[in-house]
Scaffold this active site. Sequence first.
Site, PDB file in Angstrom:
ATOM      1  N   ASP A   1     119.906 117.946  90.743  1.00 13.50           N
ATOM      2  CA  ASP A   1     120.165 119.270  90.251  1.00 13.50           C
ATOM      3  C   ASP A   1     121.296 120.022  90.944  1.00 13.50           C
ATOM      4  O   ASP A   1     121.241 120.082  92.347  1.00 13.50           O
ATOM      5  CB  ASP A   1     119.009 120.080  89.864  1.00 13.50           C
ATOM      6  CG  ASP A   1     117.989 119.462  89.116  1.00 13.50           C
ATOM      7  OD1 ASP A   1     118.556 118.224  88.358  1.00 13.50           O
ATOM      8  OD2 ASP A   1     117.123 119.981  88.751  1.00 13.50           O
TER       9      ASP A   1
ATOM     10  N   ASP B   1     114.992 113.937  79.808  1.00 10.68           N
ATOM     11  CA  ASP B   1     114.826 114.039  81.481  1.00 10.68           C
ATOM     12  C   ASP B   1     113.810 112.738  81.697  1.00 10.68           C
ATOM     13  O   ASP B   1     112.995 112.127  80.767  1.00 10.68           O
ATOM     14  CB  ASP B   1     114.251 115.260  81.721  1.00 10.68           C
ATOM     15  CG  ASP B   1     114.556 115.692  83.139  1.00 10.68           C
ATOM     16  OD1 ASP B   1     114.851 114.676  83.965  1.00 10.68           O
ATOM     17  OD2 ASP B   1     114.364 116.780  83.534  1.00 10.68           O
TER      18      ASP B   1
HETATM   19  C1  GLA Z   1     114.971 118.311  85.908  1.00 12.38           C
HETATM   20  C2  GLA Z   1     116.719 118.432  85.423  1.00 12.38           C
HETATM   21  C3  GLA Z   1     117.138 119.758  85.300  1.00 12.38           C
HETATM   22  C4  GLA Z   1     116.114 120.356  84.199  1.00 12.38           C
HETATM   23  C5  GLA Z   1     114.759 120.596  84.653  1.00 12.38           C
HETATM   24  C6  GLA Z   1     113.972 121.330  83.629  1.00 12.38           C
HETATM   25  O1  GLA Z   1     115.036 119.105  87.221  1.00 12.38           O
HETATM   26  O2  GLA Z   1     117.401 117.747  86.115  1.00 12.38           O
HETATM   27  O3  GLA Z   1     118.503 119.776  84.661  1.00 12.38           O
HETATM   28  O4  GLA Z   1     116.288 119.936  82.847  1.00 12.38           O
HETATM   29  O5  GLA Z   1     114.248 119.293  85.048  1.00 12.38           O
HETATM   30  O6  GLA Z   1     112.580 121.201  84.019  1.00 12.38           O
END
Ligand code: GLA
Length: 723
Positions: free
Chosen positions: A241, A172
């Site tokens: 997301d 990430d």
């Molecule tokens: C980000 C990513 C998600 C997840 C969260 C975890 O938002 O885009 O897919 O991995 O972090 O904290």
Amino acid sequence: MISPLARRLRTAAVGCGSLALTLAGLVAAAPAGSAAAPADTATQYPNYAPTPPMGWNDWSYYQCNIDENTILGNARALVSSGLAAKGYDTVTTDDCWMTRSRDSSGNLVSDPVKFPHGMDYVGAQLHAMGLKFGIYEDAGTTTCGGYPGSLDHWQQDADLFAKWSVDYVKLDGCNVPTKPGETDEQSYHDTYSAWSQAMLNTGRPMVFSVSAPAYFQDGPDWDKVIGWSAQVGNLWREGADVALGQESPAAKWSSLKYNYAYNVDLADLQSPGRWNDPDFLLAGDSGLTRDEIQSQMSLWSVMAAPLISSTDLTHLSADALAVLGNRDVIAVDQDPKGLQGRIVQQGDGYDVLSKPLANGDRAVALFNKSDSAQTISTSAATAGFGHGSSFVLKDLVTKHVTRTTGTIAADVPPHANVLYRVSAGGDVSVPPATTVTWKDVSTADHPGTYTVGLTDLGPTGLSDTSVSLTAPAGWTVTPASVRLNRVAPGKTATAKVTLTAPEAAPGTTVSTITATAHYVAGPAGRDSVSGPLTITTVVPYPTLADAFNNVGATLESDTAPGNLDGDSNSYSADALAAAGATPGATITANGLTFTWPTAAPGTPDNVETGGQVVELTGQGDALAFLGTETGFTSGQVVVTYTDGTTSTGTLGFPNWCCSTTTDYGAQTVLTMDHRNTPAGPANFGVSYRVFSNTVPLTAGKTVRTVTLPNQPAIHVFALAVKP
Ligand code: GLA
């Protein structure tokens, strides 16, 4: 959590929900400079994912509520459901698997409570099940959830993952500090390149999922970041997301459409073995319809997207299993040609996508984005075929096979997709492709009269044709069944039917009337086709309270604190009361007067907006809203006056937590220093607010109804006409 505004949030250091955890991490960890040698940016990361990765990840359904049993229980379900054998072979533990700090040697440490046997044990168990082991880390100072990031520990972490026999790393990009003298984009590039090189140095083949582009979505460097992501890794999250499992069905559907819309335009940046990742498949989450989960699966497959389920696989519905496990659809996604499909035609509320396949076929998706059924029609030429006058259409969901002389069409319910595998050829043994099309021919004298048309798209005519109609209880359809004339190739036969509806309750009632045509198609024999008609009836709610559909305030003693934000959090009714907002209280602020909902704490007290129509009367300068927002959006309000005219205005609020801004022209009405969470009242060092905002009214006219925005992130507690 990555939202379209995640970049702005990151740099402005405000956030909510899991972002609030991010902040806690940001504050705790001083931004470190990069000490690692710059990576060899010319190195192309190996092609460890020749087809789009498939598997399962915990995040959307569980977020941080994970442990060894969650991961291994879902892994077992992946195997026992048969999905693993169909290609869903990688199980990834997302954020929150580690302790809040590294050990004395600087190594990441598995949370000993959640993962008592360690992550390497989880990996070994997965391998024993024949699955692959995926793990999450972050390239910055901390993960999005506030756990140790890998900044300055690239090789150490990559070595640890290799030692644990990890097969897939999701890296990430929360909290990547910008190095002095560099742009954000350069700092991300350095960091991800260093990770890529560190993974190569381990000598272990590990699929590399890069999240960097998601932090540049829609910015000037977005394409550039995707460009180098395709060099340093195998797939990349390039945008927001997808909705979390706890969010409302409306929010999930709107999130799926949003992620589809940004991903579908990125086909130019994809190549075989390098994949755009529009985030998880939500099939299995409660609330979405079968058509909606099928739409996501079909669209993701046509876009050659990774197929990564994020749901509780131990309670998968038969529908979700059928959608995820459809081998024909999976084959479109995994096709060895490895190309993302593209939009080849767009119209009112629909897109047509075409994806070239290795054997010369094409996958063609007819996607009805709208809320009403429609017949979507394109041609083989538009879908990318050269000349030809006979094509076979295999509907990959119903498995129905038909033949067309060139028109590719289907009757598509709202939010649904018809996904065809189209191949050149076909003979008389294949029945002709047909559609049923509805046309409203109502007049004031004959309300609810429609023409139903049966169209023959194939090379042989239809005989012995009839249409029968079905409608929900309370409706009448006249006639319920009717014979049609013979239909010649390329022609349409029609019949008139009249529909009457029962009296509808306040709110929006969606009814589906289905016409099914039966016919004989020459040597191919008997066949049939169904075409739905969507009739949407909107009856205004007498008051806003009649439309309340969401719990926004709960008592601190309540162990199920509502779900205002899609993340199982709500306002504290205790804190609201201390600020003056008790049930039925008059709230005066910013020159406006509202009545706080009379609803008891823990019962619906606000409208999560979805286009609801509410009766309201009065004349004045402005229409005032008491509300909040949980997703950084605004939406359109429509005011209808007693003379039938309308006016519109934009309604937006700052975010319910953390925002002290006057975004969208809103003003603060109530401020509290904590909220309710599943773990009890919480204060992440930010405030929780309720706002007012207004939209203008037409002078001298009397309001009759208000149509709220269709934007589930906007919540309305009260409405008032400002005299
Ligand atoms: C980000 C990513 C998600 C997840 C969260 C975890 O938002 O885009 O897919 O991995 O972090 O904290």
